[in-house]
Write an enzyme that holds these catalytic residues in place. Sequence first.
Site, PDB file in Angstrom:
ATOM      1  N   ASP A  44       8.153   0.246   3.375  1.00  0.00           N
ATOM      2  CA  ASP A  44       8.377   0.576   1.490  1.00  0.00           C
ATOM      3  C   ASP A  44      10.445   0.452   1.047  1.00  0.00           C
ATOM      4  OD1 ASP A  44       8.553   3.347   1.674  1.00  0.00           O
ATOM      5  OD2 ASP A  44       7.085   3.227   0.216  1.00  0.00           O
TER       6      ASP A  44
ATOM      7  N   ASN B  22       1.544   5.291  -0.727  1.00  0.00           N
ATOM      8  CA  ASN B  22       0.430   6.854  -1.174  1.00  0.00           C
ATOM      9  C   ASN B  22      -0.237   6.772  -1.916  1.00  0.00           C
ATOM     10  OD1 ASN B  22       1.133   8.117   1.586  1.00  0.00           O
ATOM     11  ND2 ASN B  22       2.943   7.639   0.868  1.00  0.00           N
TER      12      ASN B  22
ATOM     13  N   CYS C  91       0.928  -1.208  -0.604  1.00  0.00           N
ATOM     14  CA  CYS C  91      -0.172   0.183   0.059  1.00  0.00           C
ATOM     15  C   CYS C  91       0.475   0.836  -0.114  1.00  0.00           C
ATOM     16  CB  CYS C  91      -0.956   0.141   0.975  1.00  0.00           C
ATOM     17  SG  CYS C  91      -1.781  -1.457   1.437  1.00  0.00           S
TER      18      CYS C  91
HETATM   19  N1  LIG Z   1      -1.144   0.732 -13.712  1.00  0.00           N
HETATM   20  C1  LIG Z   1      -0.858   1.230 -13.294  1.00  0.00           C
HETATM   21  N2  LIG Z   1      -1.884   2.554 -12.675  1.00  0.00           N
HETATM   22  C2  LIG Z   1      -1.308   3.575 -11.639  1.00  0.00           C
HETATM   23  N3  LIG Z   1      -0.499   4.269 -11.751  1.00  0.00           N
HETATM   24  C3  LIG Z   1       0.789   3.946 -12.734  1.00  0.00           C
HETATM   25  C4  LIG Z   1       0.932   2.333 -13.378  1.00  0.00           C
HETATM   26  N4  LIG Z   1       1.682   2.387 -13.764  1.00  0.00           N
HETATM   27  C5  LIG Z   1       2.455   3.095 -13.704  1.00  0.00           C
HETATM   28  N5  LIG Z   1       2.345   3.843 -12.844  1.00  0.00           N
HETATM   29  C6  LIG Z   1       2.480   5.225 -12.628  1.00  0.00           C
HETATM   30  O1  LIG Z   1       2.880   4.737 -10.876  1.00  0.00           O
HETATM   31  C7  LIG Z   1       3.329   6.071  -9.758  1.00  0.00           C
HETATM   32  C8  LIG Z   1       2.883   5.497  -8.942  1.00  0.00           C
HETATM   33  O2  LIG Z   1       3.953   4.743  -8.495  1.00  0.00           O
HETATM   34  P1  LIG Z   1       3.549   3.476  -7.258  1.00  0.00           P
HETATM   35  O3  LIG Z   1       4.505   3.645  -7.350  1.00  0.00           O
HETATM   36  O4  LIG Z   1       2.688   3.141  -6.964  1.00  0.00           O
HETATM   37  O5  LIG Z   1       3.559   4.417  -6.302  1.00  0.00           O
HETATM   38  P2  LIG Z   1       2.805   5.100  -4.567  1.00  0.00           P
HETATM   39  O6  LIG Z   1       3.435   3.343  -3.922  1.00  0.00           O
HETATM   40  O7  LIG Z   1       3.453   6.011  -3.924  1.00  0.00           O
HETATM   41  O8  LIG Z   1       1.206   4.622  -4.164  1.00  0.00           O
HETATM   42  C9  LIG Z   1       2.248   6.630 -10.587  1.00  0.00           C
HETATM   43  O9  LIG Z   1       2.721   8.396 -10.914  1.00  0.00           O
HETATM   44  C10 LIG Z   1       1.922   6.696 -11.994  1.00  0.00           C
HETATM   45  O10 LIG Z   1       2.409   7.458 -13.166  1.00  0.00           O
HETATM   46  C1  LIG Z   2       8.777   8.057   1.544  1.00  0.00           C
HETATM   47  C2  LIG Z   2       7.260   7.701   1.759  1.00  0.00           C
HETATM   48  C3  LIG Z   2       6.456   9.547   1.407  1.00  0.00           C
HETATM   49  C4  LIG Z   2       7.492   7.233  -0.260  1.00  0.00           C
HETATM   50  O1  LIG Z   2       6.093   6.894  -0.053  1.00  0.00           O
HETATM   51  P1  LIG Z   2       5.771   6.216  -1.364  1.00  0.00           P
HETATM   52  O2  LIG Z   2       5.729   7.111  -2.599  1.00  0.00           O
HETATM   53  O3  LIG Z   2       6.620   4.643  -2.225  1.00  0.00           O
HETATM   54  O4  LIG Z   2       4.247   5.943  -1.879  1.00  0.00           O
HETATM   55  C5  LIG Z   2       7.626   6.631   2.704  1.00  0.00           C
HETATM   56  O5  LIG Z   2       8.231   5.703   2.785  1.00  0.00           O
HETATM   57  C6  LIG Z   2       7.278   7.287   3.727  1.00  0.00           C
HETATM   58  O6  LIG Z   2       6.425   7.872   4.240  1.00  0.00           O
HETATM   59  N1  LIG Z   2       8.099   6.897   4.534  1.00  0.00           N
HETATM   60  C7  LIG Z   2       8.692   7.571   5.859  1.00  0.00           C
HETATM   61  C8  LIG Z   2       9.730   9.008   6.290  1.00  0.00           C
HETATM   62  C9  LIG Z   2      11.049   8.063   5.832  1.00  0.00           C
HETATM   63  O7  LIG Z   2      11.300   7.400   4.445  1.00  0.00           O
HETATM   64  O8  LIG Z   2      11.887   8.991   6.626  1.00  0.00           O
HETATM   65  K   LIG Z   3       8.729   5.484  -3.281  1.00  0.00           K
END
Ligand SMILES: Nc1ncnc2c1ncn2[C@@H]1O[C@H](COP(=O)(O)OP(=O)(O)O)[C@@H](O)[C@H]1O
Ligand SMILES: CC(C)(COP(=O)(O)O)[C@@H](O)C(=O)NCCC(=O)O
Ligand SMILES: [K+]
Length: 248
Positions: free
Chosen positions: A101, A9, A7
């Site tokens: 993550d 953000n 999960c």
């Molecule tokens: N199938 C998909 N669905 C949604 N976003 C995608 C997909 N493939 C690539 N992306 C890209 O991935 C980004 C989100 O990456 P992700 O690693 O899932 O983020 P988070 O872990 O922060 O939720 C989006 O900004 C979008 O550009």
């Molecule tokens: C840096 C992040 C916001 C990345 O989140 P993501 O882009 O994968 O949704 C996440 O790893 C987080 O909330 N970290 C806590 C703060 C830190 O790592 O210092």
């Molecule tokens: K990230």
Amino acid sequence: MILELDCGNSFIKWRVLDRQSAVVGGGVVGSTEELLVGLDKVSGLTLRAARMVSVRSDDETSALANLLFERFAVTTLRARPAEVIEGVTNGYDDYQRLGLDRWLAIVAAYRLAGKACLVLDLGTAVTSDFVAADGAHLGGFICPGVPLMRNQLRTHTRRIRYDDDAAERALHDLTPGRSTVEAVERGCSLMLRGFVQTQLELAREYWGESFEVFLTGGDAGSVEEILPAARVMPDLIFIGLAIACPLP
Ligand SMILES: Nc1ncnc2c1ncn2[C@@H]1O[C@H](COP(=O)(O)OP(=O)(O)O)[C@@H](O)[C@H]1O
Ligand SMILES: CC(C)(COP(=O)(O)O)[C@@H](O)C(=O)NCCC(=O)O
Ligand SMILES: [K+]
């Protein structure tokens, strides 16, 4: 079958493994409703376990675990902060503050590489993490991902406005933009590339050429071409999740 959840953000990445650990379903969804729809489509779904990593709030994370319990009578194992896993030492002053993550990604990368590694995760935020050859996590960097950069410009200016449809077309090259969409999209893309290059330079300062680069997250594709030697691994966090949350 085992359900795995990551999960972030913005999105929930999920997959279902069968008894032989083959992936029999999965996806990227924006809500728990969509997750349930996706799970409904996995043929013969019978979950014996679930494990999850979440960077969302405790309330939101628990709500999802509760929902899975109600729906599938399965208890979800959650990745927790740790100081050491499999020879990787969390480098944060307060190890509980390191995003889970990021932690799982570096644990997975170090197991796969067996040497120093640079881990880049391009999601909502862009993160980099450095792990030395002895497994010591040296720390890392966090900056906004491209969608955040773009949206900040739109939110805080009066005249940066354009269609999302035009965004991708604007990136066919990175010459100076001749329209707002080109100027912004190419500008943000160059910022991201600059960030990535700086991480590479720092890794070289530390380790010469003896390190591996791992690239993950939904936007990994946007820097793949400038990192030809990188291992592009969309499932890196799931690999770390299996290490951190083994199932009987
Ligand atoms: N199938 C998909 N669905 C949604 N976003 C995608 C997909 N493939 C690539 N992306 C890209 O991935 C980004 C989100 O990456 P992700 O690693 O899932 O983020 P988070 O872990 O922060 O939720 C989006 O900004 C979008 O550009
Ligand atoms: C840096 C992040 C916001 C990345 O989140 P993501 O882009 O994968 O949704 C996440 O790893 C987080 O909330 N970290 C806590 C703060 C830190 O790592 O210092
Ligand atoms: K990230």
